[in-house]
Design a protein around this motif. Structure first.
Motif, PDB file in Angstrom:
ATOM      1  N   ALA A   3      -2.882  -8.686  10.354  1.00 33.67           N
ATOM      2  CA  ALA A   3      -3.881  -9.482   9.647  1.00 33.67           C
ATOM      3  C   ALA A   3      -3.366 -10.885   9.354  1.00 33.67           C
ATOM      4  CB  ALA A   3      -4.281  -8.787   8.346  1.00 33.67           C
ATOM      5  N   MET A   4      -2.079 -11.002   9.020  1.00 35.77           N
ATOM      6  CA  MET A   4      -1.497 -12.323   8.779  1.00 35.77           C
ATOM      7  C   MET A   4      -1.536 -13.192  10.029  1.00 35.77           C
ATOM      8  SD  MET A   4       1.829 -11.297   6.482  1.00 35.77           S
ATOM      9  CE  MET A   4       1.639 -10.151   5.102  1.00 35.77           C
ATOM     10  N   THR A   5      -1.465 -12.550  11.181  1.00 39.42           N
ATOM     11  CA  THR A   5      -1.538 -13.263  12.452  1.00 39.42           C
ATOM     12  C   THR A   5      -2.972 -13.662  12.780  1.00 39.42           C
ATOM     13  OG1 THR A   5       0.404 -12.062  13.258  1.00 39.42           O
ATOM     14  CG2 THR A   5      -0.988 -13.104  14.914  1.00 39.42           C
ATOM     15  N   LYS A   6      -3.907 -12.721  12.549  1.00 39.97           N
ATOM     16  CA  LYS A   6      -5.310 -12.964  12.859  1.00 39.97           C
ATOM     17  C   LYS A   6      -5.967 -13.940  11.884  1.00 39.97           C
ATOM     18  CE  LYS A   6      -6.706  -9.942  16.197  1.00 39.97           C
ATOM     19  NZ  LYS A   6      -7.619 -10.245  17.327  1.00 39.97           N
ATOM     20  N   ASN A   7      -5.694 -13.743  10.590  1.00 39.87           N
ATOM     21  CA  ASN A   7      -6.363 -14.517   9.540  1.00 39.87           C
ATOM     22  C   ASN A   7      -5.356 -14.969   8.486  1.00 39.87           C
ATOM     23  OD1 ASN A   7      -8.575 -12.383  10.533  1.00 39.87           O
ATOM     24  ND2 ASN A   7      -9.614 -14.237   9.800  1.00 39.87           N
ATOM     25  N   PRO A   8      -4.483 -15.892   8.829  1.00 40.80           N
ATOM     26  CA  PRO A   8      -3.439 -16.316   7.893  1.00 40.80           C
ATOM     27  C   PRO A   8      -3.981 -16.916   6.609  1.00 40.80           C
ATOM     28  CG  PRO A   8      -3.565 -17.808   9.778  1.00 40.80           C
ATOM     29  CD  PRO A   8      -4.408 -16.623  10.115  1.00 40.80           C
ATOM     30  N   GLU A   9      -5.207 -17.426   6.638  1.00 35.72           N
ATOM     31  CA  GLU A   9      -5.769 -18.061   5.445  1.00 35.72           C
ATOM     32  C   GLU A   9      -5.938 -17.081   4.289  1.00 35.72           C
ATOM     33  OE1 GLU A   9      -9.292 -16.603   7.902  1.00 35.72           O
ATOM     34  OE2 GLU A   9      -7.330 -17.530   8.298  1.00 35.72           O
ATOM     35  N   TYR A  10      -6.038 -15.799   4.580  1.00 36.32           N
ATOM     36  CA  TYR A  10      -6.172 -14.797   3.518  1.00 36.32           C
ATOM     37  C   TYR A  10      -4.888 -14.665   2.699  1.00 36.32           C
ATOM     38  CZ  TYR A  10     -10.680 -12.691   4.849  1.00 36.32           C
ATOM     39  OH  TYR A  10     -12.009 -12.450   5.082  1.00 36.32           O
ATOM     40  N   PHE A  11      -3.762 -15.069   3.253  1.00 36.32           N
ATOM     41  CA  PHE A  11      -2.467 -14.753   2.656  1.00 36.32           C
ATOM     42  C   PHE A  11      -1.760 -15.966   2.051  1.00 36.32           C
ATOM     43  CE2 PHE A  11      -3.581 -11.669   5.836  1.00 36.32           C
ATOM     44  CZ  PHE A  11      -3.256 -10.456   5.237  1.00 36.32           C
ATOM     45  N   THR A  12      -2.482 -17.068   1.964  1.00 35.34           N
ATOM     46  CA  THR A  12      -1.873 -18.311   1.489  1.00 35.34           C
ATOM     47  C   THR A  12      -1.247 -18.144   0.109  1.00 35.34           C
ATOM     48  OG1 THR A  12      -3.482 -19.590   2.752  1.00 35.34           O
ATOM     49  CG2 THR A  12      -2.309 -20.740   1.003  1.00 35.34           C
ATOM     50  N   ASP A  13      -1.905 -17.387  -0.752  1.00 36.45           N
ATOM     51  CA  ASP A  13      -1.437 -17.262  -2.136  1.00 36.45           C
ATOM     52  C   ASP A  13      -0.787 -15.916  -2.436  1.00 36.45           C
ATOM     53  OD1 ASP A  13      -2.354 -19.859  -2.804  1.00 36.45           O
ATOM     54  OD2 ASP A  13      -4.395 -19.077  -3.050  1.00 36.45           O
ATOM     55  N   VAL A  14      -0.552 -15.090  -1.413  1.00 36.66           N
ATOM     56  CA  VAL A  14       0.137 -13.811  -1.638  1.00 36.66           C
ATOM     57  C   VAL A  14       1.614 -14.095  -1.885  1.00 36.66           C
ATOM     58  CG1 VAL A  14       0.757 -11.588  -0.637  1.00 36.66           C
ATOM     59  CG2 VAL A  14      -1.523 -12.544  -0.248  1.00 36.66           C
ATOM     60  N   LYS A  15       2.164 -13.483  -2.913  1.00 31.50           N
ATOM     61  CA  LYS A  15       3.501 -13.853  -3.371  1.00 31.50           C
ATOM     62  C   LYS A  15       4.629 -13.003  -2.803  1.00 31.50           C
ATOM     63  CE  LYS A  15       1.828 -17.069  -5.988  1.00 31.50           C
ATOM     64  NZ  LYS A  15       1.995 -18.486  -5.591  1.00 31.50           N
ATOM     65  N   ALA A  16       4.350 -11.733  -2.448  1.00 29.23           N
ATOM     66  CA  ALA A  16       5.446 -10.860  -2.010  1.00 29.23           C
ATOM     67  C   ALA A  16       4.891  -9.651  -1.274  1.00 29.23           C
ATOM     68  CB  ALA A  16       6.274 -10.403  -3.212  1.00 29.23           C
ATOM     69  N   PRO A  36       6.916 -12.823  13.205  1.00 27.36           N
ATOM     70  CA  PRO A  36       7.125 -14.276  13.110  1.00 27.36           C
ATOM     71  C   PRO A  36       6.021 -15.011  12.361  1.00 27.36           C
ATOM     72  CG  PRO A  36       7.650 -13.509  15.321  1.00 27.36           C
ATOM     73  CD  PRO A  36       6.980 -12.373  14.606  1.00 27.36           C
ATOM     74  N   ASN A  37       4.897 -14.340  12.101  1.00 28.97           N
ATOM     75  CA  ASN A  37       3.791 -14.976  11.387  1.00 28.97           C
ATOM     76  C   ASN A  37       3.743 -14.604   9.915  1.00 28.97           C
ATOM     77  OD1 ASN A  37       2.655 -16.228  13.790  1.00 28.97           O
ATOM     78  ND2 ASN A  37       2.128 -14.149  14.406  1.00 28.97           N
ATOM     79  N   VAL A  38       4.741 -13.878   9.448  1.00 21.47           N
ATOM     80  CA  VAL A  38       4.824 -13.519   8.032  1.00 21.47           C
ATOM     81  C   VAL A  38       5.453 -14.683   7.274  1.00 21.47           C
ATOM     82  CG1 VAL A  38       5.802 -11.918   6.353  1.00 21.47           C
ATOM     83  CG2 VAL A  38       4.989 -11.063   8.564  1.00 21.47           C
ATOM     84  N   LYS A  39       4.735 -15.206   6.314  1.00 18.31           N
ATOM     85  CA  LYS A  39       5.191 -16.395   5.589  1.00 18.31           C
ATOM     86  C   LYS A  39       5.494 -16.129   4.124  1.00 18.31           C
ATOM     87  CE  LYS A  39       4.270 -18.693   9.386  1.00 18.31           C
ATOM     88  NZ  LYS A  39       5.356 -19.080  10.308  1.00 18.31           N
ATOM     89  N   ILE A  40       5.556 -14.875   3.740  1.00 16.41           N
ATOM     90  CA  ILE A  40       5.769 -14.540   2.328  1.00 16.41           C
ATOM     91  C   ILE A  40       7.069 -13.749   2.167  1.00 16.41           C
ATOM     92  CG2 ILE A  40       3.305 -14.560   1.826  1.00 16.41           C
ATOM     93  CD1 ILE A  40       3.259 -11.572   1.991  1.00 16.41           C
ATOM     94  N   PRO A  41       7.679 -13.796   0.992  1.00 21.34           N
ATOM     95  CA  PRO A  41       8.900 -13.019   0.750  1.00 21.34           C
ATOM     96  C   PRO A  41       8.671 -11.534   1.050  1.00 21.34           C
ATOM     97  CG  PRO A  41       8.568 -14.600  -1.012  1.00 21.34           C
ATOM     98  CD  PRO A  41       7.319 -14.635  -0.169  1.00 21.34           C
ATOM     99  N   THR A  42       9.572 -10.956   1.843  1.00 16.17           N
ATOM    100  CA  THR A  42       9.347  -9.611   2.379  1.00 16.17           C
ATOM    101  C   THR A  42      10.573  -8.730   2.190  1.00 16.17           C
ATOM    102  OG1 THR A  42       7.796 -10.453   4.028  1.00 16.17           O
ATOM    103  CG2 THR A  42       8.759  -8.295   4.451  1.00 16.17           C
ATOM    104  N   PHE A  43      10.336  -7.535   1.667  1.00 16.06           N
ATOM    105  CA  PHE A  43      11.368  -6.526   1.416  1.00 16.06           C
ATOM    106  C   PHE A  43      11.062  -5.324   2.307  1.00 16.06           C
ATOM    107  CE2 PHE A  43      13.192  -3.663  -2.253  1.00 16.06           C
ATOM    108  CZ  PHE A  43      14.172  -3.195  -1.403  1.00 16.06           C
ATOM    109  N   LEU A  44      11.921  -5.068   3.288  1.00 16.64           N
ATOM    110  CA  LEU A  44      11.779  -3.922   4.176  1.00 16.64           C
ATOM    111  C   LEU A  44      12.766  -2.826   3.790  1.00 16.64           C
ATOM    112  CD1 LEU A  44      11.511  -5.569   7.731  1.00 16.64           C
ATOM    113  CD2 LEU A  44       9.684  -5.117   6.079  1.00 16.64           C
ATOM    114  N   LEU A  45      12.363  -1.594   4.072  1.00 14.06           N
ATOM    115  CA  LEU A  45      13.213  -0.429   3.820  1.00 14.06           C
ATOM    116  C   LEU A  45      13.130   0.491   5.021  1.00 14.06           C
ATOM    117  CD1 LEU A  45      14.084   1.674   0.954  1.00 14.06           C
ATOM    118  CD2 LEU A  45      12.371   2.791   2.387  1.00 14.06           C
ATOM    119  N   GLN A  46      14.259   1.153   5.353  1.00 13.06           N
ATOM    120  CA  GLN A  46      14.260   2.089   6.476  1.00 13.06           C
ATOM    121  C   GLN A  46      15.303   3.171   6.263  1.00 13.06           C
ATOM    122  OE1 GLN A  46      12.298   2.369   9.337  1.00 13.06           O
ATOM    123  NE2 GLN A  46      13.433   4.275   9.667  1.00 13.06           N
TER     124      GLN A  46
END
Length: 312
Positions: A178-191, A242-252
């Motif tokens: 979704a961030m790739t398709k419609n990045p405008e939705y995520f402009t203000d997402v913080k994390a 590569p289109n993720v522009k917000i602070p991201t915490f991954l777990l595996q």
């Protein structure tokens, strides 16, 4: 016999490949919702909203008094907003681990966050897409991610809230899509917090190897495309990270036998943000689903991540 790349596939082998492909790209029998937030002492309300293509999604809204912070949650494939009933048959045949996201919601609520959590199309109590088509986060599921944002923006009590995302596995795949398709939705997402984002091509290779069908990867890819229209080599978060522009915490879970550590490491490395974190579970347990319980059982790191970027 079918032939692909000079490898002969018997009718029996082809039938197996077809069944596995259909299992990956359709959801015919959604898992039941066995718990609600009330089971964790949380007040909530049932809500519904529609994706852009008309599929109606079921959700819970868990309000937190006097908070202007909201975490939007979704879930992995075959799960729902409750989790996964791996303690009961027949679901225990898939993996015998019960996953309960109610613990995550409770931890978020106690930390001062409102929660909106929804079932993907074909899952839980949401409507099914045409032909029960399911892309493991790489198909139309991105529309469900956007639908949650549209719902929030339509509600006077929610539209001005600071937003974070808890999106595990296919849910994280769908969010990155979704961030790739419609990045405008995520402009203000913080994390973003995401447990175990997965590449379906890699997981499929492991599955085929376990069935003694590794030589038939090309035939399997053809069955995936016939069943769903998907190119299996494009069913990976590597294309969207590569289109993720917000602070991201991954777990595996590093010992997860359904994938390889390099898959998540590559996703992490492709994130172009300075604020990113990767936590490995290293306890020797090979079951993938323990990774989905981790933040419910050990919420401190998750809460610290959201607090750091949403309460500063």
């Amino acid at each position: 016999m079918a032939t692909s790349n000079d490898i002969e596939t018997t009718p029996e082998q082809l039938a197996t490949l077809t069944a596995v492909a259909q299992g990956l790209t359709t959801v015919d029998h959604p898992t039941p919702v066995l718990e609600t937030p009330q089971d964790y002492g949380l007040t909530y309300c049932d809500v519904k909203f529609k994706a852009q293509d008309g599929v109606e999604l079921a959700a819970w809204l868990i309000p937190c008094a006097d908070s202007d912070k909201l975490i939007i949650c979704n879930h992995p494939a075959t799960f729902n907003r409750y989790g996964f009933p791996g303690h009961q048959e027949p679901w225990s045949d898939f993996q015998d681990v019960q996953v309960t996201f109610g613990k995550v919601y409770k931890a978020l609520h106690e930390a001062g966050y409102n929660v909106l959590t929804y079932d993907f199309r074909n899952h839980g109590e949401s409507e099914s897409a045409p032909d029960n088509n399911w892309g493991q986060g790489f198909g139309d599921e991105y529309k469900d991610v956007l639908a949650a944002f549209d719902y929030v923006k339509s509600q006077d009590t929610l539209k001005d809230m600071t937003i974070g995302l808890f999106n595990p596995c296919a849910g994280g795949n769908a969010a990155m899509h979704a961030m790739t398709k419609n990045p405008e939705y995520f402009t203000d997402v913080k994390a973003l917090v995401c447990a175990q984002p997965a590449s379906i091509n890699i997981m499929s290779n492991i599955t085929l190897a376990g069935m003694g069908l590794s030589e038939h990867k090309a035939a399997f890819a053809q069955e995936i495309e016939k069943a769903s229209g998907f190119d299996i080599d494009k069913m990976t978060p590597h294309l969207f990270a590569p289109n993720v522009k917000i602070p991201t915490f991954l777990l595996q879970n590093k010992d997860d036998v359904w994938t390889v550590p390099d898959d998540v490491q590559t996703t992490f490395d492709l994130l172009p943000v300075a604020d990113k974190k990767l936590h490995w579970i290293e306890d020797g347990n090979p079951k993938r689903f323990i990774g989905y319980n981790y933040f419910g059982e050990h919420p401190a790191e998750m809460i610290e991540w959201f607090d750091r970027f949403m309460k500063a």
